[in-house]
Motif scaffolding. Structure first.
Motif, PDB file in Angstrom:
ATOM      1  N   GLU A 185       0.801  -1.219   0.000  1.00  0.00           N
ATOM      2  CA  GLU A 185       0.000   0.000   0.000  1.00  0.00           C
ATOM      3  C   GLU A 185       0.840   1.278   0.000  1.00  0.00           C
ATOM      4  OE1 GLU A 185       0.010  -2.392   2.210  1.00  0.00           O
ATOM      5  OE2 GLU A 185       0.449  -1.571   4.187  1.00  0.00           O
ATOM      6  N   ILE A 186       2.142   1.177   0.274  1.00  0.00           N
ATOM      7  CA  ILE A 186       2.955   2.404   0.258  1.00  0.00           C
ATOM      8  C   ILE A 186       3.908   2.470  -0.944  1.00  0.00           C
ATOM      9  CG2 ILE A 186       2.816   2.710   2.764  1.00  0.00           C
ATOM     10  CD1 ILE A 186       5.684   1.698   2.961  1.00  0.00           C
ATOM     11  N   ASP A 245       7.754   5.067  -4.699  1.00  0.00           N
ATOM     12  CA  ASP A 245       8.232   5.320  -6.072  1.00  0.00           C
ATOM     13  C   ASP A 245       8.264   6.819  -6.366  1.00  0.00           C
ATOM     14  OD1 ASP A 245       8.464   2.647  -6.390  1.00  0.00           O
ATOM     15  OD2 ASP A 245       6.765   2.393  -7.756  1.00  0.00           O
ATOM     16  N   ARG A 246       7.215   7.500  -5.926  1.00  0.00           N
ATOM     17  CA  ARG A 246       7.137   8.949  -6.158  1.00  0.00           C
ATOM     18  C   ARG A 246       8.298   9.662  -5.464  1.00  0.00           C
ATOM     19  NH1 ARG A 246       4.107  12.454  -3.405  1.00  0.00           N
ATOM     20  NH2 ARG A 246       3.016  10.788  -2.300  1.00  0.00           N
ATOM     21  N   VAL A 281      14.437   8.232   2.307  1.00  0.00           N
ATOM     22  CA  VAL A 281      13.236   7.645   2.907  1.00  0.00           C
ATOM     23  C   VAL A 281      13.624   6.633   3.979  1.00  0.00           C
ATOM     24  CG1 VAL A 281      11.191   6.234   2.436  1.00  0.00           C
ATOM     25  CG2 VAL A 281      11.966   7.889   0.730  1.00  0.00           C
ATOM     26  N   VAL A 282      12.873   6.644   5.083  1.00  0.00           N
ATOM     27  CA  VAL A 282      13.011   5.601   6.106  1.00  0.00           C
ATOM     28  C   VAL A 282      11.755   4.736   6.081  1.00  0.00           C
ATOM     29  CG1 VAL A 282      13.104   5.144   8.596  1.00  0.00           C
ATOM     30  CG2 VAL A 282      14.535   6.941   7.593  1.00  0.00           C
ATOM     31  N   VAL A 283      11.946   3.413   6.126  1.00  0.00           N
ATOM     32  CA  VAL A 283      10.814   2.492   6.208  1.00  0.00           C
ATOM     33  C   VAL A 283      10.812   1.865   7.600  1.00  0.00           C
ATOM     34  CG1 VAL A 283       9.828   0.343   5.341  1.00  0.00           C
ATOM     35  CG2 VAL A 283      10.789   2.002   3.739  1.00  0.00           C
ATOM     36  N   PRO A 322       2.680  -8.305  11.926  1.00  0.00           N
ATOM     37  CA  PRO A 322       4.019  -8.187  11.367  1.00  0.00           C
ATOM     38  C   PRO A 322       3.962  -8.013   9.842  1.00  0.00           C
ATOM     39  CG  PRO A 322       4.020  -9.895  13.014  1.00  0.00           C
ATOM     40  CD  PRO A 322       2.588  -9.434  12.864  1.00  0.00           C
ATOM     41  N   GLY A 323       4.778  -7.078   9.343  1.00  0.00           N
ATOM     42  CA  GLY A 323       4.771  -6.780   7.912  1.00  0.00           C
ATOM     43  C   GLY A 323       4.109  -5.446   7.610  1.00  0.00           C
ATOM     44  N   ALA A 324       3.252  -4.961   8.518  1.00  0.00           N
ATOM     45  CA  ALA A 324       2.651  -3.634   8.299  1.00  0.00           C
ATOM     46  C   ALA A 324       3.773  -2.604   8.245  1.00  0.00           C
ATOM     47  CB  ALA A 324       1.685  -3.300   9.432  1.00  0.00           C
ATOM     48  N   ALA A 325       3.663  -1.655   7.322  1.00  0.00           N
ATOM     49  CA  ALA A 325       4.788  -0.745   7.099  1.00  0.00           C
ATOM     50  C   ALA A 325       4.326   0.696   6.983  1.00  0.00           C
ATOM     51  CB  ALA A 325       5.531  -1.146   5.828  1.00  0.00           C
TER      52      ALA A 325
END
Lengths: 105, 260
Positions: free
Chosen positions: A3-4, A9-10, A18-20, A34-37
């Protein structure tokens, strides 16, 4: 992370750093698995979420510190049950472990 | 950004099963290994032995649709914790197969989409089974239920669900007969208690065993007093969730213990 991806990409096209932050573990109840970002760019813009809005503000602070070199990539913990936890808590009473890193891989 | 992110984002967008392993604690924090069934891995966690063990574990986690942290020795040894690896699994979406293109189907398909299912609506009557009536469905199939399940039944597993909503024995019986032969996690059929009794009778006549008939949740849904198609869809998806988590669905207020 799906979803992000459009935001990532933008930001990538405009050469933003960018930090994830990804949920890697949950103890007790937690709103996201777990995995939600979520991602934070160098301007403090946010995409996605890792909780029900409880810790996102604190994650932005951590992410900006990481971009400024004040902290490294690693696990950040939020919650009530951990003495080491940050002052920000989850209203659901659980503990959430996030892994923060710069998106440079 | 590099090839790992590129391959990961492409797989996510194409809904190809993929697993991303990241060292979150240990000597090489941030190191990554991308694992896809049937393809070569991309990246490395910093040690060949560790890569090999994590690839194996990632494929198993992907199969189960699970994400989580695992601990290893620095060369991939078990029962050591020099390295913590977060394995993020992106399995294909679970499938919800709805037989019967009726009013209830529209609400159930919408609920299924909300929960992240890939929704297939199937009915042998082509005037009813149209994409126009079920725009939210990923696929609308005009065919007999048993023929659809002959084609896709082998894909169905514990995370998937089959709901039979036609309440017409002409369709229900072949649908249920074919569905009980699959490994689908949830199988439910709509109809009153009387419809259910007569259908079970027919299922016995066509040779289904008692334990096969017992797999069918019928009448379908939790007892929450739902009436409209929309409310009924809630009762059905709630039953699918409770079935998967092996809960009996009382009120949280009246219970104790962990919520999740």
């Amino acid at each position: 992370m799906l979803e992000i991806l459009d935001d990532l990409d933008r930001w990538q096209r405009s050469s933003k750093r960018v930090v994830v932050a990804r949920v890697v573990d949950i103890e007790g109840s937690g709103p996201r698995d777990p995995g939600a970002a979520m991602a934070v760019n160098e301007d403090g813009e946010v995409a996605g979420s890792v909780s029900g809005g409880c810790v996102e503000g604190a994650v932005v602070g951590e992410a900006l510190q990481l971009l400024e070199g004040e902290r490294g990539a690693g696990v950040v913990t939020f919650g009530f049950s951990d003495d080491e936890a940050f002052a920000v808590g989850l209203t659901c009473g659980g503990t959430i472990h996030l892994f923060l890193e710069e998106l440079n891989w | 950004m590099g090839s790992v992110y590129q391959a990961f984002s492409e797989a996510l967008r194409a809904e190809v099963p993929v697993s991303l392993a990241t060292v979150i604690d240990g000597p090489e924090v941030g190191a990554k290994l991308l694992v896809r069934p049937g393809s070569d891995t991309i990246g490395s966690l910093g040690n060949v032995g560790l890569d090999r063990v994590v690839e194996r574990d990632a494929l198993a986690e992907l199969q189960a649709g699970r994400s989580g942290v695992r601990h290893y020795g620095s060369h991939g040894e078990a029962r050591q914790a020099d390295v913590s690896v977060f394995i993020e699994s992106r399995a294909a979406r679970p499938q919800l197969v709805i037989f019967g293109a009726v009013d209830f189907t529209r609400s159930l398909a919408a609920q299924g989409k909300l929960l992240g299912y890939r929704v297939i609506v199937c009915d042998a009557r082509e005037v009813f089974a149209t994409k126009r009536r079920f725009p939210m469905a990923d696929e609308v199939v005009v065919d007999w239920p048993n023929r659809l399940l002959d084609r896709i039944g082998h894909e169905l597993g514990p995370r998937d669900a089959v709901c039979v909503l036609t309440h017409d024995n002409k369709f229900d019986v072949p649908a249920i007969t074919a569905a009980v032969k699959t490994d689908v996690g949830y199988l439910g059929a709509m109809g009153s208690r009387r419809t259910t009794d007569t259908r079970n009778q027919r299922l016995r006549e066509v040779g289904l065993a008692d334990d096969e008939i017992a797999r069918v949740m019928a009448p379908i849904g939790l007892d929450i007093g739902s009436r409209s198609p929309e409310e009924t869809a809630v009762s059905i998806v709630a039953e699918i969730i409770a079935h998967r988590t092996k809960r009996t669905a009382p009120n949280l207020r009246d219970g104790e213990g962990a919520i999740h």
